[in-house]
Structures are given as C-alpha cells and as structure tokens.
Design a protein around this motif. Structure first.
Motif: not given
Length: 315
Positions: A272-274, A279-285
C-alpha cells in the motif's frame, strides 16, 4: 525441532522489527510506518486465531478495533489519560461487544456468520458516525497520547515502537499458546467436524464464543495503540472495508499459521505504501495485485518457500 522451524518466520519478523531502528529504519516516518504495520498485525493475528483456529471468518473484526480506539476517545474527552485505566477499558469494551454480538453470530456458520458479523460491524460504524460529541463522521483528534504512570512515553517514537513490538509479540504468544492448548485442540476439532466434536462431549458454542471474545479483546488492545499512533479516531476505522483488509492480510499471509498473519500484514502495508507514492489511482493496481496473490499464492506468503521448492523439484 519441527516446532522451532514452523515458528521461525514469526521469530525472524519479530527479531527484524527489534533491530529495525538500527538498520536504517530509525527515521520518524519509518517508525510511524512500522508502528502502523505492527498494530494492524496484532488485529490480523487475532483474526487469524479465529479463522485458522476456530474456522470463523468474520467481516466485522474492525469493529473490535474501533471499540478499543473509541474507548481512548471517550476517556480522552473525560481527561482520563492513564494507560493503566484506558487500556483495560479498551480491551473490555471490545471484548464486551464481541460477547454480545458473538452470542448471536456464533449460532450460525459459513456465509450466514460472515453476513451477521458484517451487519454488526456496520451497526457499530453508523453508531460511531452519530456520536456528534466525539466528532461524528469527521472524527476526533486526541488532546495528547495516553500517559503511562504519568509519563508521556507513548509520545516518544522509539519507545512507542518497542511498546507496539511488545504488544504484537504478546498477542502472537497468547494466540499460539491457546491454539496449542486443550482449548485450541477442541477449537480445531469443532472446525473440522462440529457433529463429531459434539458426540465426544464438546459443545461447539461456548468454545467458539470464548475464542470470539478473546480475539475481540486482542483487537481492542490494537485499537488502543492505533488511536495513540494516529492521535485521531474516525468511524472509517470501523467500516467493513477495514474488516476486509484485515481478512485479506490473513489470506495473503496464509491461514496455515499465525505467522502468516504477520507476513500478510507487513506485506499489505508495504504494498500500500509503495503503490500510493507511485500512482494517483494506486488502488486499481493494488486490487489487481491482490487478485493475483489469491490466484497464484494458495498458501499465502508463508507457503511461498514450500511452493518454490515443489516447483524446483518438479522441474
């Protein structure tokens, strides 16, 4: 020897955490991140005790965490900040909620149990949003961290790091000892075949309920530390998404042992931290990686070495 080998991953994680401040993780941001990971690992270990030991998959475990955190809030508002008072209240509040809700939920099993715990968790969440005196939906900021014997030792990041490490170690040891005891053997028997356990003279209900209350109390202790780590408590701590995250930590690490919850919690927080910094939309990845982990790591992170060894042997 076999027992030592089985517990080696947990001992390595705990040992690494003890040495972390002198291995390049002594900065304030690093200690804050590690404290958060250790506190969530406490909650994950208590949930793993339920899932792996009693076969109870709860989607309301974050409510126990929230009850512990809100106990700190309520006492902070009343200017009661002594840890020897606040911590027992936090544990008792969470265990009490587990007792009341578990008395109903434990009568069910499978999907019905999951849905009932989810419903109770959401009831706790909406109750917290209605507490306007404690910030309501906006949350509550503590006046200061809880004191210990009149000192502000919890405000020192290095001291707080070792307090969290001690609490995590104690949580792991308590759950491990319980699972290795007669009580734990009965729990596993009930998980495997409730009818057979009942035929042998062990009623599943009280054993499962006691396990649920113990796990709730341990999560309440984690909530006490979480409130002090963030110095802020909001209803979001109780939402079902947090319960889902805790459950995924258990699955990611592997439900075959308590050390899996440790590995899963730290893997989850690190990932989660990395991603959040890339990326702004990191929750997708993040979601894609979690799905891949479920599909290709059936034994979780704890089972990865054995999985790799089998592939090398098969190749």
């Amino acid at each position: 020897m076999r027992t030592l080998a089985k517990e080696a991953p947990a001992l390595l994680v705990l040992g690494a955490l003890a040495a972390a401040p002198w291995l390049g993780f002594g900065e304030s941001w690093a200690l804050t991140l590690l404290a958060r990971a250790m506190i969530l690992a406490m909650a994950a270990v208590s949930l793993s005790f339920l899932v792996g030991g009693a076969g109870l998959v709860s989607l309301g475990h974050a409510a126990m965490l929230g009850f512990g955190a809100y106990a700190v809030v309520i006492l902070d508002d009343a200017q009661i900040v002594e840890a020897w008072v606040v911590l027992p209240v936090a544990i008792t509040a969470a265990a009490g909620f587990a007792l009341v809700t578990g008395a109903v939920a434990i009568r069910t099993s499978g999907v019905h149990f999951i849905m009932i715990t989810l419903a109770f968790g959401q009831m706790a969440y909406f109750t917290a949003t209605s507490l306007s005196g404690y910030g309501g939906d906006d949350g509550y900021t503590l006046y200061a961290r809880t004191e210990l014997g009149g000192s502000r030792i919890l405000s020192d990041r290095l001291s707080f790091h070792f307090i969290c490490l001690g609490a995590l170690t104690l949580t792991w040891l308590v759950c491990r000892m319980l699972l290795a005891s007669r009580f734990g053997r009965v729990l596993r028997a009930v998980r495997g075949n409730p009818l057979r356990a009942q035929a042998l003279g062990f009623s599943p209900y009280p054993y499962r309920l006691l396990a649920y209350v113990i796990a709730g109390g341990l999560a309440g202790a984690a909530g006490f530390l979480f409130a002090n780590a963030t110095e802020f408590v909001a209803p979001a701590y109780i939402a079902w998404q947090r319960s889902g995250e805790l459950l995924f930590m258990v699955i990611l690490g592997g439900i075959g042992g308590l050390h899996g919850a440790l590995l899963g919690a730290f893997g989850f927080v690190l990932l989660e931290e990395v991603l959040s910094h890339q990326w702004e939309h990191w929750r997708i990845a993040f979601g894609v990686l979690l799905i891949l982990a479920v599909l290709y790591l059936p034994g979780g992170l704890a089972g990865l070495p054995a999985q790799l060894a089998r592939r090398r042997g098969g190749g």
